[in-house]
Enzyme design. Structure first.
Site, PDB file in Angstrom:
ATOM      1  N   ARG A 118      74.848  23.535  60.861  1.00  0.00           N
ATOM      2  CA  ARG A 118      74.643  22.381  59.975  1.00  0.00           C
ATOM      3  C   ARG A 118      74.437  22.904  58.558  1.00  0.00           C
ATOM      4  O   ARG A 118      74.375  24.111  58.351  1.00  0.00           O
ATOM      5  CB  ARG A 118      73.420  21.593  60.424  1.00  0.00           C
ATOM      6  CG  ARG A 118      72.174  22.456  60.423  1.00  0.00           C
ATOM      7  CD  ARG A 118      70.908  21.689  60.722  1.00  0.00           C
ATOM      8  NE  ARG A 118      69.766  22.593  60.708  1.00  0.00           N
ATOM      9  CZ  ARG A 118      68.507  22.227  60.810  1.00  0.00           C
ATOM     10  NH1 ARG A 118      68.207  20.955  60.945  1.00  0.00           N
ATOM     11  NH2 ARG A 118      67.527  23.107  60.783  1.00  0.00           N
ATOM     12  N   CYS A 122      81.552  22.242  52.445  1.00  0.00           N
ATOM     13  CA  CYS A 122      82.024  22.492  51.088  1.00  0.00           C
ATOM     14  C   CYS A 122      81.635  21.291  50.234  1.00  0.00           C
ATOM     15  O   CYS A 122      82.043  20.164  50.516  1.00  0.00           O
ATOM     16  CB  CYS A 122      83.535  22.683  51.090  1.00  0.00           C
ATOM     17  SG  CYS A 122      84.170  22.715  49.407  1.00  0.00           S
ATOM     18  N   GLU A 157      67.902  19.149  53.434  1.00  0.00           N
ATOM     19  CA  GLU A 157      67.744  20.523  52.952  1.00  0.00           C
ATOM     20  C   GLU A 157      69.048  21.139  52.428  1.00  0.00           C
ATOM     21  O   GLU A 157      69.572  22.097  53.006  1.00  0.00           O
ATOM     22  CB  GLU A 157      67.135  21.396  54.055  1.00  0.00           C
ATOM     23  CG  GLU A 157      65.738  20.969  54.423  1.00  0.00           C
ATOM     24  CD  GLU A 157      65.025  21.932  55.363  1.00  0.00           C
ATOM     25  OE1 GLU A 157      65.701  22.727  56.044  1.00  0.00           O
ATOM     26  OE2 GLU A 157      63.786  21.890  55.413  1.00  0.00           O
ATOM     27  N   CYS A 162      79.949  27.922  48.776  1.00  0.00           N
ATOM     28  CA  CYS A 162      81.295  27.989  49.347  1.00  0.00           C
ATOM     29  C   CYS A 162      82.224  28.624  48.319  1.00  0.00           C
ATOM     30  O   CYS A 162      82.083  28.391  47.120  1.00  0.00           O
ATOM     31  CB  CYS A 162      81.751  26.566  49.678  1.00  0.00           C
ATOM     32  SG  CYS A 162      83.482  26.466  50.168  1.00  0.00           S
ATOM     33  N   CYS A 164      85.754  28.559  48.677  1.00  0.00           N
ATOM     34  CA  CYS A 164      87.126  28.142  49.000  1.00  0.00           C
ATOM     35  C   CYS A 164      87.920  27.950  47.706  1.00  0.00           C
ATOM     36  O   CYS A 164      87.338  27.900  46.623  1.00  0.00           O
ATOM     37  CB  CYS A 164      87.097  26.847  49.816  1.00  0.00           C
ATOM     38  SG  CYS A 164      86.693  25.400  48.827  1.00  0.00           S
ATOM     39  N   CYS A 167      86.529  25.317  45.409  1.00  0.00           N
ATOM     40  CA  CYS A 167      85.297  25.704  44.709  1.00  0.00           C
ATOM     41  C   CYS A 167      85.608  26.694  43.578  1.00  0.00           C
ATOM     42  O   CYS A 167      85.022  26.622  42.501  1.00  0.00           O
ATOM     43  CB  CYS A 167      84.287  26.308  45.683  1.00  0.00           C
ATOM     44  SG  CYS A 167      83.517  25.054  46.719  1.00  0.00           S
ATOM     45  N   GLU A 312      58.322  17.041  55.802  1.00  0.00           N
ATOM     46  CA  GLU A 312      58.258  17.701  57.108  1.00  0.00           C
ATOM     47  C   GLU A 312      57.134  18.724  57.111  1.00  0.00           C
ATOM     48  O   GLU A 312      56.899  19.407  56.102  1.00  0.00           O
ATOM     49  CB  GLU A 312      59.546  18.480  57.401  1.00  0.00           C
ATOM     50  CG  GLU A 312      60.763  17.665  57.687  1.00  0.00           C
ATOM     51  CD  GLU A 312      61.966  18.570  57.993  1.00  0.00           C
ATOM     52  OE1 GLU A 312      61.784  19.698  58.496  1.00  0.00           O
ATOM     53  OE2 GLU A 312      63.086  18.141  57.693  1.00  0.00           O
ATOM     54  N   GLU A 360      66.321  23.481  69.065  1.00  0.00           N
ATOM     55  CA  GLU A 360      64.950  23.156  68.649  1.00  0.00           C
ATOM     56  C   GLU A 360      64.103  22.605  69.798  1.00  0.00           C
ATOM     57  O   GLU A 360      63.079  21.966  69.571  1.00  0.00           O
ATOM     58  CB  GLU A 360      64.996  22.216  67.448  1.00  0.00           C
ATOM     59  CG  GLU A 360      65.487  22.979  66.230  1.00  0.00           C
ATOM     60  CD  GLU A 360      65.497  22.206  64.939  1.00  0.00           C
ATOM     61  OE1 GLU A 360      65.672  20.976  64.997  1.00  0.00           O
ATOM     62  OE2 GLU A 360      65.352  22.835  63.879  1.00  0.00           O
ATOM     63  N   LYS A 361      64.539  22.886  71.020  1.00  0.00           N
ATOM     64  CA  LYS A 361      63.829  22.294  72.158  1.00  0.00           C
ATOM     65  C   LYS A 361      62.412  22.829  72.329  1.00  0.00           C
ATOM     66  O   LYS A 361      61.582  22.203  72.967  1.00  0.00           O
ATOM     67  CB  LYS A 361      64.628  22.451  73.456  1.00  0.00           C
ATOM     68  CG  LYS A 361      64.885  23.880  73.900  1.00  0.00           C
ATOM     69  CD  LYS A 361      65.729  23.865  75.178  1.00  0.00           C
ATOM     70  CE  LYS A 361      66.002  25.259  75.707  1.00  0.00           C
ATOM     71  NZ  LYS A 361      66.842  26.070  74.807  1.00  0.00           N
ATOM     72  N   HIS A 363      60.530  23.697  69.607  1.00  0.00           N
ATOM     73  CA  HIS A 363      59.819  23.503  68.328  1.00  0.00           C
ATOM     74  C   HIS A 363      58.694  22.492  68.533  1.00  0.00           C
ATOM     75  O   HIS A 363      58.812  21.557  69.323  1.00  0.00           O
ATOM     76  CB  HIS A 363      60.821  22.978  67.299  1.00  0.00           C
ATOM     77  CG  HIS A 363      60.298  22.986  65.886  1.00  0.00           C
ATOM     78  ND1 HIS A 363      59.346  22.097  65.442  1.00  0.00           N
ATOM     79  CD2 HIS A 363      60.616  23.758  64.816  1.00  0.00           C
ATOM     80  CE1 HIS A 363      59.094  22.331  64.166  1.00  0.00           C
ATOM     81  NE2 HIS A 363      59.850  23.340  63.761  1.00  0.00           N
TER      82      HIS A 363
HETATM   83  C1  GAL Z   1      63.609  22.071  58.723  1.00  0.00           C
HETATM   84  C2  GAL Z   1      64.766  21.115  59.002  1.00  0.00           C
HETATM   85  C3  GAL Z   1      64.516  20.324  60.270  1.00  0.00           C
HETATM   86  C4  GAL Z   1      64.086  21.228  61.382  1.00  0.00           C
HETATM   87  C5  GAL Z   1      62.876  21.997  60.949  1.00  0.00           C
HETATM   88  C6  GAL Z   1      62.332  22.934  61.997  1.00  0.00           C
HETATM   89  O1  GAL Z   1      63.942  23.065  57.827  1.00  0.00           O
HETATM   90  O2  GAL Z   1      64.918  20.224  57.936  1.00  0.00           O
HETATM   91  O3  GAL Z   1      65.692  19.620  60.607  1.00  0.00           O
HETATM   92  O4  GAL Z   1      65.128  22.082  61.718  1.00  0.00           O
HETATM   93  O5  GAL Z   1      63.195  22.781  59.832  1.00  0.00           O
HETATM   94  O6  GAL Z   1      61.199  23.611  61.532  1.00  0.00           O
END
Ligand code: GAL
Length: 678
Positions: A118, A122, A157, A162, A164, A167, A312, A360-361, A363
């Site tokens: 993710r 570009c 984030e 890039c 290419c 760019c 977050e 991320e299971k 996290h």
């Molecule tokens: C952030 C991101 C989230 C998640 C999180 C995990 O940087 O925006 O989507 O991945 O980290 O800590």
């Protein structure tokens, strides 16, 4: 009375929420209902939706299905909650990558990436821009005036580069514009006669990289600027349809110690700042970790000079560091309240519910795989939520600071890039932290500002290691001092201009020799174990890494070197300029010297702590304040797992958590108190 300013006007409250990915549970809708019940129990009033939901909304090109969003927004709304809605451009559907390879990035080796993870698109690609524009328009038309939706979270984030052909062409055009279509002007600005790398045309210019150019510093700087510019232009493309169909405020979530983008530029196109805070708690001294996180809270608050959102944070642990330790009981709540103390109007988590599969299971999440609210983490989140309810009146109030510290991404890039001084010991970030710590330890609010920012409201401005000082910055600093401000500069200041060319005629350049009343002669770069010393008021302070020698041109020395071949020459100077003062610290101290000079300055300038102290608070303890113009709110925080000595307030205040009137507080392990003026 100062007007309150809310990040989200339609919801003038403290926000307590999380990233929520209901699209992962489409096959188990009973989970959605359980979530609604748990959100209430957790005292959550907000969920951030849709961040990675593109393929759920547009499973095939042009075929949109918003039914899951309709349903979940309705559920959250009728449950009394609010939604921050994301645009989904952070991760694209597989069909998009497959059909339009131009949306995939080209790396520094010239390789076109495959779909990968993710945040890897570009930003120049017209197709990607068009696809993002279309889905954002759809979301704006459909939810832009929904009563439950309070803000736009644009993408996720932003990061990366890039190379290419699109760019590269955009970069060449950027340079054409900057250098007035005159390759001679570019050659001059980039000093390309060095190593015979003169350009004949703009078409010859490639982005810097291992296989192309690395040694043209002006090019490197402009490439970094271009990356920010292209990202900002992509963000503007995302925001345009949102603004057309909705009046909701827009933010992007920024990152911790993130060096790739100049967030001062990003801030210009958003309505409020938000960021994702993941410090490495318990890996060393939590007091230091808290102060560093505090630096970034201060920075993001200062970007828009109004409350920001902590978009977050983990309620327990992350899963992407070498060691992933949960926050200890108590610190989990304190680290959330920390954000509020620094000016955030929210505590939000990644993530609401732990995903079952993929990367991320494992996290941290508010709701774990057990699916209940019966966990330590859930109960901590509940506690934080109940505290936020008690202090809700703080929403919209602001942090008033009399001190500002200048931090600049461009300066960071060019310092890292330059070969010289001690290549391994530049430590720009560390040095900024070291100056910020002085205020943090004393409970003095500190803004972190751009070198081009408005300095007029500050009694004291610190400008550590401002190696790149362009003309506009120099004039900004000069005017600030001229009009009565106190400026504290350090070694390396004013070495290069906005093209990363060294100033001729003496450093600090761009007229700053007059402001500081001195000229730098040379720099002694010390070996790691080497120490020099400076004497101030008869006390000797150890110095490390850098000792500049300076020639006085009107300034007076306030500290002298006591060893080295520059023994007895000035180590710190002070100069009166206009109605103000400019202090210059020519050396890096190991701790002590700057603290003493700044303690004296704080006294002279009558800059006081938000609590009753003239000195540093006990180790691990800090204090902050917010005000709405009528009331002052004071936060006292203890980041150690031991009880702290009592902190005294200037006057009796109401403890917002207990209702008691108090004139001091005892902070337990990871304890905090929140007060309101009477
Ligand atoms: C952030 C991101 C989230 C998640 C999180 C995990 O940087 O925006 O989507 O991945 O980290 O800590």
């Amino acid at each position: 009375m100062a007007k309150k300013q809310y990040p989200c006007d339609s919801f003038p409250h403290l926000i307590h929420g999380a990233d929520y990915n209901p699209e992962q549970w489409m096959a188990q809708k009973d989970i959605w209902d359980a979530d609604m019940e748990l959100m209430g129990k957790a005292n959550c009033n907000e969920m951030t939706l849709g961040i990675f939901a593109w393929s759920a909304i547009e499973p095939r090109e042009g075929e949109y299905d918003c039914s899951f969003l309709d349903e979940i927004i309705e559920k959250i709304g009728s449950n009394g909650g609010k939604v921050i809605l994301s645009t989904p451009s952070g991760a694209r559907p597989r069909w998009l990558a497959e059909k339009y390879p131009q949306v995939l990035r080209v790396d520094a080796q010239g390789r076109r990436e495959h779909i990968r993870g993710r945040h890897n698109h570009c930003f120049t690609s017209p197709v990607y821009r068009e696809k993002v524009h279309s889905i954002n328009r759809l979301l704006a038309q459909r939810y832009g005036n929904h009563p439950a939706v309070i803000a736009w979270h644009v993408s996720n984030e932003y990061s990366g580069q890039c190379r290419c052909p699109l760019c590269v062409a955009a970069f060449q055009n950027y340079l054409r514009e900057k250098f007035h279509d005159d390759i001679g002007e570019l050659n001059q600005a980039y000093w390309t006669s060095f190593w015979s790398h003169t350009y004949d045309s703009f078409e010859q210019i490639e982005p810097p990289g291992e296989l192309t150019e690395t040694g043209i510093h002006g090019l490197n700087l402009d490439w970094n600027r271009f990356v920010t510019r292209q990202t900002v232009s992509f963000i503007e493309n995302e925001i345009a349809p949102l603004r057309e169909y909705s009046s909701l405020p827009v933010t992007v979530n920024m990152m911790y110690e993130f060096t790739e983008l100049d967030y001062h530029k990003v801030a210009e196109v958003i309505d409020f700042a938000s960021w994702d805070c993941y410090p490495e708690w318990h890996n060393g001294d939590n007091a230091v970790i808290a102060q560093r996180a505090g630096f970034w809270h201060d920075l993001y608050r200062s970007l828009k000079k109004k409350p920001f959102l902590l978009m977050e944070s983990t309620p327990s642990l992350v899963n992407w560091k070498p060691y992933n330790k949960p926050k200890a009981p108590g610190l989990d709540v304190l680290s959330s309240i920390q954000a509020i103390a620094h000016g955030s109007d929210s505590v939000q988590y990644f993530q609401w519910r732990k995903s079952r599969g993929s990367s991320e299971k494992l996290h941290g999440a508010v709701v774990g795989h057990d699916g209940t609210g019966d966990t330590r983490v859930f109960r901590s989140v509940q506690t934080t939520g109940s505290i936020l309810k008690k202090i809700d009146e703080i929403a919209g109030s602001y942090v008033d600071a009399e001190v500002a510290l200048i931090f600049d991404w461009e300066n960071m890039w060019v310092l890292e890039d330059c070969q010289g001084f001690s290549n391994v010991d530049k430590k720009y970030m560390e040095t900024c932290y070291a100056y910020h710590r002085i205020f943090w330890e004393r409970g003095i609010n500190c803004d972190i500002v751009s070198p081009h920012g408005d300095l007029s409201g500050y009694k004291l401005v610190i400008a550590p290691m401002l190696y790149l000082t362009d003309e506009a910055t120099a004039r900004n600093l000069e005017n600030y001092v001229q009009r009565g401000g106190t400026l504290y500069g350090t070694y390396m200041m004013g070495t290069v201009d906005g093209n990363d060319l060294c100033y001729l005629g003496g450093v600090p350049g761009a007229g700053l020799k007059n402001v500081f009343g001195l000229q730098v002669e040379e720099m002694d770069n010390l070996y790691p174990e080497e120490r020099r010393h400076a004497s101030l008021g008869g006390v000797s302070y150890p110095l490390e890494d850098y000792c500049e020698t300076v020639k006085l041109l009107g300034a007076k020395a306030i500290a002298h070197y006591t060893d080295g071949y520059y023994r007895d020459t000035p180590a710190v100077t002070e100069c009166t300029f206009g109605r103000g003062k400019a202090i210059y610290q020519a050396c890096r101290d190991s701790g002590g010297l700057k603290e003493q000079i700044l303690a004296d300055l704080l006294e002279k300038l009558d800059i006081v702590s938000t609590v009753d102290t003239r000195e540093a608070l006990p180790h691990g303890v800090t204090a902050h304040s917010r005000t709405d113009g009528q009331h002052t709110y004071v936060f006292a925080e203890n980041y150690l797992e031991t009880e702290a000595p009592a902190v005294r307030l200037h006057r009796p205040m109401e403890n917002l958590l207990t209702g008691q009137i108090e004139d001091h507080c005892k902070l337990t392990a990871y304890g905090f108190s929140i007060y309101k003026s009477l």
